[in-house]
Design an enzyme around this catalytic site. Structure first.
Site, PDB file in Angstrom:
ATOM      1  CB  CYS A   2      -0.859   0.042   1.260  1.00 47.00           C
ATOM      2  SG  CYS A   2      -1.841  -1.411   1.514  1.00 47.00           S
ATOM      3  NE  ARG A  27       4.550   2.123  -1.190  1.00 45.94           N
ATOM      4  CZ  ARG A  27       5.440   2.120  -0.217  1.00 45.94           C
ATOM      5  NH1 ARG A  27       6.613   2.678  -0.407  1.00 45.94           N
ATOM      6  NH2 ARG A  27       5.188   1.577   0.945  1.00 45.94           N
ATOM      7  CD1 TRP A  72       0.121  -5.364  -3.678  1.00 46.62           C
ATOM      8  CD2 TRP A  72       0.308  -6.346  -1.679  1.00 46.62           C
ATOM      9  NE1 TRP A  72       0.788  -6.542  -3.851  1.00 46.62           N
ATOM     10  CE2 TRP A  72       0.922  -7.172  -2.647  1.00 46.62           C
ATOM     11  CE3 TRP A  72       0.304  -6.763  -0.354  1.00 46.62           C
ATOM     12  CZ2 TRP A  72       1.518  -8.377  -2.322  1.00 46.62           C
ATOM     13  CZ3 TRP A  72       0.906  -7.972  -0.032  1.00 46.62           C
ATOM     14  CH2 TRP A  72       1.505  -8.760  -1.021  1.00 46.62           C
ATOM     15  CG  ASN A  96       1.707   0.932   4.045  1.00 40.57           C
ATOM     16  OD1 ASN A  96       1.520  -0.275   4.002  1.00 40.57           O
ATOM     17  ND2 ASN A  96       2.860   1.482   3.718  1.00 40.57           N
ATOM     18  N   GLY A  97      -0.106  -0.997   6.310  1.00 41.69           N
ATOM     19  CA  GLY A  97       0.380  -1.846   7.402  1.00 41.69           C
ATOM     20  C   GLY A  97      -0.667  -2.890   7.734  1.00 41.69           C
ATOM     21  CD  GLU A 487      18.731 -10.945  -8.311  1.00 41.89           C
ATOM     22  OE1 GLU A 487      18.278 -11.574  -7.347  1.00 41.89           O
ATOM     23  OE2 GLU A 487      18.194  -9.920  -8.752  1.00 41.89           O
ATOM     24  CE  LYS A 491      15.375  -9.339 -10.510  1.00 39.70           C
ATOM     25  NZ  LYS A 491      15.797  -8.758  -9.265  1.00 39.70           N
ATOM     26  CD  GLU A 494      11.514  -9.952  -9.157  1.00 38.04           C
ATOM     27  OE1 GLU A 494      10.747  -9.630  -8.252  1.00 38.04           O
ATOM     28  OE2 GLU A 494      12.723  -9.669  -9.133  1.00 38.04           O
ATOM     29  CG  HIS A 510      23.204 -34.222  -5.050  1.00 36.46           C
ATOM     30  ND1 HIS A 510      23.691 -35.435  -4.633  1.00 36.46           N
ATOM     31  CD2 HIS A 510      24.288 -33.443  -5.287  1.00 36.46           C
ATOM     32  CE1 HIS A 510      25.015 -35.391  -4.600  1.00 36.46           C
ATOM     33  NE2 HIS A 510      25.407 -34.195  -4.999  1.00 36.46           N
ATOM     34  CE  LYS A 609      12.172  -1.240  -6.098  1.00 42.37           C
ATOM     35  NZ  LYS A 609      13.040  -2.169  -6.833  1.00 42.37           N
TER      36      LYS A 609
HETATM   37  C1  AGP Z   1      13.627  -8.174  -6.162  1.00 46.32           C
HETATM   38  O1  AGP Z   1      13.574  -8.150  -7.534  1.00 46.32           O
HETATM   39  C2  AGP Z   1      12.366  -8.481  -5.497  1.00 46.32           C
HETATM   40  N1  AGP Z   1      11.369  -7.561  -5.910  1.00 46.32           N
HETATM   41  C3  AGP Z   1      12.403  -8.775  -4.013  1.00 46.32           C
HETATM   42  O2  AGP Z   1      12.923 -10.058  -3.898  1.00 46.32           O
HETATM   43  C4  AGP Z   1      13.191  -7.840  -3.078  1.00 46.32           C
HETATM   44  O3  AGP Z   1      14.557  -7.963  -3.312  1.00 46.32           O
HETATM   45  C5  AGP Z   1      12.863  -8.179  -1.627  1.00 46.32           C
HETATM   46  O4  AGP Z   1      11.503  -7.941  -1.391  1.00 46.32           O
HETATM   47  C6  AGP Z   1      13.700  -7.427  -0.628  1.00 46.32           C
HETATM   48  O5  AGP Z   1      13.503  -6.055  -0.688  1.00 46.32           O
HETATM   49  P1  AGP Z   1      14.466  -5.041   0.037  1.00 46.32           P
HETATM   50  O6  AGP Z   1      15.806  -5.145  -0.596  1.00 46.32           O
HETATM   51  O7  AGP Z   1      13.830  -3.704  -0.169  1.00 46.32           O
HETATM   52  O8  AGP Z   1      14.516  -5.429   1.486  1.00 46.32           O
END
Ligand code: AGP
Length: 614
Positions: A2, A27, A72, A96-97, A487, A491, A494, A510, A609
């Site tokens: 949010c 966000r 959200w 928000n929260g 990573e 990437k 997501e 394994h 985000k």
């Molecule tokens: C990264 O592409 C993701 N959106 C997600 O994994 C992100 O890295 C994670 O939520 C951690 O966020 P932060 O670095 O703001 O703590």
């Protein structure tokens, strides 16, 4: 997650609120709404995008003060009823929260006669505030002042919140408060903005005041007064944000993510600039406030992070162990916070979080601190919550990152970990001065080498197109390239929604080998280094089972062509630094794959985000 915004000033509030909400779109959200305070509380809200909300707004809404929200969904469907603002009598609230004890409060308020319209936890806040202010559901005469009512309300809330409220009985007043969710005020000329982050109002002002945990601010157009939850006045000073609005805009790129990938030559340079001396083979990190002696006495490093930041943390582990000889553990915030860690000896906790607001990381760091550990943060956001919860902060200087998929903040985190490991390595005698000089020389070449990769991005796009219809992808690497593989997979999954897994290449046999079929794309990070030959063996292993191998390899590697189907090249660099270059290749691969599949690159489904709830 949010986003909340607020405005009080001399201009019409509605367009400013909408514009600010658009800046927070990155966000992640599924509904949006605004309330403008005039002779009544004029409220519009809608499921869907901000554009959907705009489509139901009249041409003009009178009023110079208001609040807005992108939701959200956590409690209840993403529909119009559950969208914020929520109203109780003459009060409107955005939040928000998560309010953890909302069911208990809801029951109490229902007994008191309050009628709940939504399924949200937030609605208890607005009814509770009304109840404290007026004493009963139908009363319009105040029992106390708004600050007292707010304080009493907050005392009853368990969980996290950033709240903004307006009340018809309090014209010209915006009330905000926070606990464990971000909130910042922007100070304009005769106007004040409130938002979950500065990008919401950056085009109006760079002068800001951060609202701290358990603080309430009474905001009027001429200024803001801060109070603790016990009513004690708090003196606040403003700070100036260095980012400018251009840094937060797309600048002609199709997506923020592509722009942010391209900014890495600069952001990587900015992150190490002024901190390394090639002549002396030294790294200056004065902001750590750690003497050589304290560094020498460290017995363990505990890295805490989530998602991409965790992947950077894994690279950090290898660097701290190799360069500084310090045993290092890497935990996700969500696991660490509910574990029973053994934190004896001189343990340094390092929280890595680009946003500085990730709820699990923050909770885990609080846990680590409760064991008496020193905690430091690596973050990109000045004034974020983590900076106030740790003993020292190293800022990555990546500039604002809007795309949900972390790119330039990831490489900036890696650079920061190199600096830290080198600094610790020098202090503990793990790295001699000549090796340090060589590493610094290699580090200074990285921005130019990133640019070389970007200049040849068409080749990566071709490769992405070739495999864009795949259902599964595997990424494999060893040692320093293992976090790169993780990573790369994160990437891709997501933003393109392709199932992708990152594996330590030695682990293939394994289990995962069972999944390799004819044509399964396997990205093998096979840059030159001490595990290169082992990687070649792994590549042969998967080729023998029908996989199609996309290798990420050094420019001058001729051997690799014998085994890989496609080779994506990086300029040759120091073994320790090549993960940065390989990561840029994999970011582009993910980007172009998502583009080819028509995915919403900057705002992938279900993701946010800044993950400010557990
Ligand atoms: C990264 O592409 C993701 N959106 C997600 O994994 C992100 O890295 C994670 O939520 C951690 O966020 P932060 O670095 O703001 O703590």
């Amino acid at each position: 997650m949010c986003g909340i915004v607020g405005y009080v000033g001399r201009n019409p509030a509605a367009p400013i609120l909408i514009d600010s909400l658009k800046k927070l779109e990155y966000r992640g959200y599924d509904s949006a709404g605004i309330t403008v305070l005039n002779s009544s509380l004029t409220t519009y809200k809608n499921a869907g995008m901000i554009a959907d909300l705009e489509s139901i707004l009249p041409g003009e809404i009178k009023g110079n003060i208001g609040i807005g929200h992108t939701r959200w969904a956590t409690h209840g469907q993403p529909n119009t009823t559950n969208a914020h603002p929520h109203l109780s009598g003459d009060i409107a609230v955005v939040h928000n929260g998560i309010i953890e004890n909302y069911l208990e409060l809801k029951e109490k308020l229902i007994q008191a006669g309050y009628d709940f319209k939504s399924e949200t936890d937030t609605e208890v806040i607005v009814h509770l505030l009304h109840w404290h202010l007026y004493g009963e559901v139908s009363s319009e005469s105040k029992k106390c002042d708004i600050l007292t009512a707010f304080r009493m309300t907050l005392k009853e809330l368990e969980g996290s919140y950033a709240i903004a409220a307006v009340c018809r009985n309090e014209p010209g007043l915006l009330v905000v408060a926070r606990k464990d969710s971000p909130l910042v005020l922007g100070l304009g000329n005769g106007e004040i903005f409130a938002a979950s982050d500065v990008t919401a109002f950056l085009k109006h002002t760079k002068s800001v005041m951060f609202v701290d945990d358990m603080e309430i601010a009474l905001v009027r157009n001429e200024g803001a007064e801060f109070f603790g939850i016990d009513g004690t006045p708090i003196t606040k000073h403003s700070t100036t944000i260095e980012w400018d609005i251009e840094a937060a805009e797309k600048a002609g790129y199709q997506h923020y993510m592509l722009k942010e990938i391209h900014e890495q030559a600069t952001s990587v340079h900015d992150t190490f600039s002024g901190k390394v001396s090639e002549m002396e083979g030294s790294v200056n990190l004065d902001e750590l406030n750690l003497s050589n002696e304290q560094i020498q006495h460290l017995t363990r490093i505990e890295i805490i992070a989530c998602g991409t930041s965790w992947n950077a943390g894994l690279l950090g582990k290898y660097l701290f162990e190799q360069l500084a000889g310090i045993h290092t553990d890497v935990d996700t915030g969500s696991e660490f916070r509910y574990g029973y860690p053994v934190m004896c000896g001189e343990v340094l906790t390092i929280a890595i979080t680009q946003s500085g607001e990730t709820a699990d990381t923050l909770a885990a760091v609080r846990g680590a601190k409760s064991y008496g550990c020193r905690a430091m943060a690596i973050t990109n956001v000045v004034g974020s919550t983590i900076t106030r919860e740790t003993d020292s902060v190293l800022y990555t200087r990546a500039g604002p990152e809007i795309g949900v998929a972390a790119t330039k903040t990831f490489t900036a985190q890696m650079i920061t970990l190199y600096l830290l490991a080198l600094r610790f390595g020098r202090a503990r005698g793990g790295v001699n001065v000549d090796d340090a000089k060589n590493l610094i020389i290699a580090l200074k070449r990285i921005p130019g080498q990133i640019q070389m990769i970007l200049n040849k991005k068409d080749l990566i796009q071709e490769c992405a197109l070739q495999f864009a219809d795949s259902n599964d992808y595997f990424f494999i690497g060893r040692h320093l390239n293992y976090p790169v593989a993780l990573e790369g997979a994160l990437k891709l999954k997501e933003i393109s929604y392709i199932h992708a897994e990152g594996y330590a290449a030695g682990e293939l046999k394994h289990g995962p080998l069972a999944l390799i079929n004819d044509g399964t794309p396997i990205v093998a990070i096979a840059t030159k280094g001490h595990t290169y030959d082992k990687m070649l063996s792994n590549i042969k292993e998967v080729k023998a089972r029908g996989a199609v191998v996309i290798a990420v390899a050094d420019e001058d590697d001729t051997e690799i062509e014998k085994y890989a189907d496609v080779v994506l090249r990086i300029p040759p660099s120091h073994e320790l630094l090549s993960p940065i270059l390989s990561s840029v290749v994999l970011q582009l691969l993910a980007y172009y794959t998502a583009l080819a599949r028509g995915c919403p690159v900057d705002k992938p489904r279900n993701l946010a985000k800044s993950v400010t709830v557990e």
